[in-house]
Design a protein around this motif. Structure first.
Motif, PDB file in Angstrom:
ATOM      1  N   LYS A   3       9.555 -12.495   2.702  1.00 31.25           N
ATOM      2  CA  LYS A   3       9.302 -11.130   3.060  1.00 31.25           C
ATOM      3  C   LYS A   3       7.896 -10.724   2.926  1.00 31.25           C
ATOM      4  N   PHE A   4       6.984 -11.333   1.916  1.00 27.32           N
ATOM      5  CA  PHE A   4       5.507 -10.795   1.789  1.00 27.32           C
ATOM      6  C   PHE A   4       5.010 -11.460   3.004  1.00 27.32           C
ATOM      7  N   LEU A   5       5.294 -12.508   3.382  1.00 30.04           N
ATOM      8  CA  LEU A   5       4.634 -13.151   4.713  1.00 30.04           C
ATOM      9  C   LEU A   5       4.703 -12.246   5.893  1.00 30.04           C
ATOM     10  N   LYS A   6       6.012 -11.674   5.954  1.00 27.89           N
ATOM     11  CA  LYS A   6       6.450 -10.941   7.188  1.00 27.89           C
ATOM     12  C   LYS A   6       5.813  -9.643   7.057  1.00 27.89           C
ATOM     13  N   MET A   7       5.688  -8.869   5.848  1.00 31.10           N
ATOM     14  CA  MET A   7       4.670  -7.674   5.844  1.00 31.10           C
ATOM     15  C   MET A   7       3.265  -7.853   5.813  1.00 31.10           C
ATOM     16  N   ASN A   8       2.589  -8.905   5.187  1.00 29.64           N
ATOM     17  CA  ASN A   8       1.184  -8.876   5.160  1.00 29.64           C
ATOM     18  C   ASN A   8       0.708  -9.619   6.101  1.00 29.64           C
TER      19      ASN A   8
ATOM     20  N   ALA B 157       1.962  -5.326  -1.619  1.00 33.56           N
ATOM     21  CA  ALA B 157       2.236  -5.919  -0.387  1.00 33.56           C
ATOM     22  C   ALA B 157       3.668  -5.848  -0.220  1.00 33.56           C
ATOM     23  N   ARG B 158       4.407  -5.812  -1.105  1.00 31.93           N
ATOM     24  CA  ARG B 158       5.628  -5.648  -0.909  1.00 31.93           C
ATOM     25  C   ARG B 158       6.271  -4.507  -0.067  1.00 31.93           C
ATOM     26  N   VAL B 159       5.569  -3.515  -0.177  1.00 36.68           N
ATOM     27  CA  VAL B 159       5.948  -2.133   0.647  1.00 36.68           C
ATOM     28  C   VAL B 159       5.257  -2.211   1.714  1.00 36.68           C
TER      29      VAL B 159
ATOM     30  N   GLU C 227      -8.193  20.750 -15.605  1.00 41.01           N
ATOM     31  CA  GLU C 227      -6.739  19.955 -16.267  1.00 41.01           C
ATOM     32  C   GLU C 227      -5.553  20.593 -15.670  1.00 41.01           C
ATOM     33  N   ASP C 228      -5.447  21.870 -15.933  1.00 43.46           N
ATOM     34  CA  ASP C 228      -4.064  22.684 -15.436  1.00 43.46           C
ATOM     35  C   ASP C 228      -4.316  23.402 -14.043  1.00 43.46           C
ATOM     36  N   PHE C 229      -3.079  23.162 -13.240  1.00 39.50           N
ATOM     37  CA  PHE C 229      -3.316  23.513 -11.896  1.00 39.50           C
ATOM     38  C   PHE C 229      -1.758  24.220 -11.665  1.00 39.50           C
ATOM     39  N   VAL C 230      -1.986  24.892 -10.355  1.00 35.11           N
ATOM     40  CA  VAL C 230      -0.915  25.501  -9.759  1.00 35.11           C
ATOM     41  C   VAL C 230      -0.261  24.666  -8.618  1.00 35.11           C
ATOM     42  N   VAL C 231       0.752  24.263  -8.512  1.00 30.83           N
ATOM     43  CA  VAL C 231       1.358  23.545  -7.283  1.00 30.83           C
ATOM     44  C   VAL C 231       1.435  24.550  -6.069  1.00 30.83           C
ATOM     45  N   GLN C 232       0.733  23.858  -4.886  1.00 31.86           N
ATOM     46  CA  GLN C 232       0.921  24.653  -3.665  1.00 31.86           C
ATOM     47  C   GLN C 232       2.068  24.097  -2.901  1.00 31.86           C
ATOM     48  N   ASP C 233       2.139  22.667  -2.988  1.00 36.26           N
ATOM     49  CA  ASP C 233       3.243  21.761  -2.151  1.00 36.26           C
ATOM     50  C   ASP C 233       3.325  20.524  -2.573  1.00 36.26           C
ATOM     51  N   ILE C 234       4.396  19.747  -2.682  1.00 42.97           N
ATOM     52  CA  ILE C 234       4.622  18.505  -3.443  1.00 42.97           C
ATOM     53  C   ILE C 234       5.660  17.733  -2.155  1.00 42.97           C
ATOM     54  N   GLU C 235       5.331  16.381  -1.913  1.00 40.11           N
ATOM     55  CA  GLU C 235       6.038  15.521  -1.064  1.00 40.11           C
ATOM     56  C   GLU C 235       6.436  14.232  -1.833  1.00 40.11           C
ATOM     57  N   VAL C 236       7.516  13.571  -1.572  1.00 41.73           N
ATOM     58  CA  VAL C 236       7.834  12.350  -2.237  1.00 41.73           C
ATOM     59  C   VAL C 236       8.273  11.365  -0.954  1.00 41.73           C
ATOM     60  N   TRP C 237       7.575  10.246  -0.924  1.00 38.84           N
ATOM     61  CA  TRP C 237       7.974   9.445   0.200  1.00 38.84           C
ATOM     62  C   TRP C 237       8.380   8.093  -0.506  1.00 38.84           C
ATOM     63  N   THR C 238       9.429   7.298   0.340  1.00 34.82           N
ATOM     64  CA  THR C 238       9.833   6.106   0.112  1.00 34.82           C
ATOM     65  C   THR C 238       9.836   5.167   1.128  1.00 34.82           C
ATOM     66  N   PHE C 239       9.755   3.861   0.830  1.00 31.78           N
ATOM     67  CA  PHE C 239       9.348   2.597   1.922  1.00 31.78           C
ATOM     68  C   PHE C 239      10.576   2.038   2.096  1.00 31.78           C
ATOM     69  N   LYS C 240      11.436   1.978   3.207  1.00 28.44           N
ATOM     70  CA  LYS C 240      12.424   1.157   3.511  1.00 28.44           C
ATOM     71  C   LYS C 240      12.626   0.999   4.904  1.00 28.44           C
TER      72      LYS C 240
END
Length: 417
Positions: free
Chosen positions: A206-211, A272-274, A404-417
């Motif tokens: 799989k590593f060979l295929k991705m890399n 490399a795995r993602v 150090e302290d901040f206010v969030v404007q936006d958040i995104e969470v991504w995954t790899f599949k």
């Protein structure tokens, strides 16, 4: 009529006669017992009869037999226990070196975390590989570690695997889109297979295929080689350079936080795995609402790494790559591939320092990445509104935001599949 005094005298004579009869009877019994048991004076003294003596002898013999049987059972069971202990000791002493590893001798400055960092492996993997009972190691202790190139001076060299050519009949390798081209290339491709298990062999394929992403002049080059050629300008033609420039991960949804420049720099830092996998948006504050519980719920079915991207009210973009999807737990989880990053003002990635294993910790009240030192590397509250960033021992990072302290404007969470 007899007087009272005469009756009293007769009464005393009656009782005296009874006493004499009783005493004579007892003397006769003692005499007969003494005659029949001349060889046992103790029985004569105690006044025991032959019947009583024989019963006691039988009880004594039965008791002695039972005691003998108990002693034999104890000796037999003790011998079996000793044999079992000896077998366990022999099994512990007979430790075989796992395939695909070399021997490493720990020094006085080594810890399990520093050794894991040096050989690009997790501490838990070292514990499993060496069958350790804890994370504590001693100077001079010999450990099995994955093969390194080049190995340190205190690593004993040994065979680390086998080389398989492209002529292998591996079914999964045959499914690769570039397999036919690789076989017809002027220089055959070599892929190193770890002989430890079938799962590791599959991961290497799989590593060979991705890399191995790019093909130039009949040769497959990996992402690292492509970046090197780009930095040195050593491309053979303009088409090759254009192919490298066009490399961008496939985002299945449009990101509101990441521009192409952000994506390129992050893609080069990903393990490399993602690499080569499409990016899928699993959570967006704008789409799903500001709730940490919703974030956990959207990631509940995942078993792949995730990329957290945060934008604060100062328009600063930063975040973290996590080897495990965020979830509620009572302890830290994750591996040494986890890292923090920031684009404030320039792109920086902060890898695992090896000091501790405080990678990810989630509960219903907050989400934290990194720990030790002055605070968390990145911390978000349950409403995904307030956040904090401090330098932590896990990543030795700078403050990711301007403050150090901040206010969030936006958040995104991504995954790899």
């Amino acid at each position: 009529m007899d007087s009272k005094e005469e009756k009293k005298e007769r009464r005393q004579g009656y009782f005296a006669r009874l006493k004499r009869k009783k005493t004579g009877k007892q003397n006769a019994e003692l005499t007969s017992a003494a005659a029949s048991n001349k060889d046992d004076p103790l029985k004569v003294i105690l006044g025991q009869t032959p019947e009583k003596a024989s019963d006691e002898e039988k009880k004594k013999k039965r008791g002695q037999g039972k005691q003998l049987r108990r002693n034999e059972i104890k000796r037999h069971s003790a011998g079996e226990l000793q044999n079992n202990k000896n077998e366990k000791k022999e099994k512990k002493m007979l430790t075989t070196q796992p395939l695909g590893t070399v021997e490493y001798t720990a020094t006085s400055k080594d810890t399990l975390n520093t050794i894991a960092l040096a050989f690009n492996v997790t501490p838990n993997k070292l514990v499993e590989m060496n069958k350790l009972f804890s994370h504590m190691i001693l100077p001079g202790q010999v450990l099995y570690v994955p093969c390194g190139d080049p190995p340190p001076s205190n690593v004993k060299e040994s065979s680390c695997g086998v080389i398989a050519s492209t002529g292998s009949s591996d079914a999964e390798y045959d499914k690769l889109p570039d397999a036919d081209l690789a076989r017809t290339a002027s220089k055959p491709i070599e892929r190193v297979l770890s002989s430890t298990s079938e799962e590791e062999e599959a991961s290497e394929v799989k590593f060979l295929k991705m890399n191995c992403r790019y093909i130039t002049d009949g040769k497959i080059i990996n992402v690292k080689e492509a970046n090197r050629r780009k930095s040195t300008g050593s491309y053979e033609d303009e088409e090759e350079e254009a192919a490298i420039e066009e490399f961008l991960p496939d985002l299945k949804e449009k990101s509101l936080l990441l521009e192409d420049m952000h994506i390129k720099k992050l893609a080069r830092r990903l393990p490399a795995r993602v690499q080569g996998y499409p990016w899928h948006l699993m959570y967006s504050l704008q789409v799903h609402g500001a709730s940490l519980k919703t974030l956990y719920r959207n990631l509940g079915s995942l078993d792949s790494p995730v990329l957290l991207v945060v934008k604060d009210m100062d328009n600063q973009v930063f975040g973290a790559y996590a080897t495990h999807p965020f979830r509620v737990g009572d302890h830290y989880y994750g591996t040494g591939e986890t890292f923090l990053f920031t684009f404030s003002p320039d792109f920086k990635a902060f890898k695992w320092s090896g000091d501790n294993s405080y990678f990810i910790n989630g509960d219903t009240a907050s989400l934290a990445l990194g720990g030790g030192g002055s605070g968390f590397g990145l911390w978000l509250d349950s409403d995904l509104y307030h956040g904090r960033s401090n330098s932590c021992g896990t990543f030795k990072n700078d403050i990711l935001s301007k403050k150090e302290d901040f206010v969030v404007q936006d958040i995104e969470v991504w995954t790899f599949k």
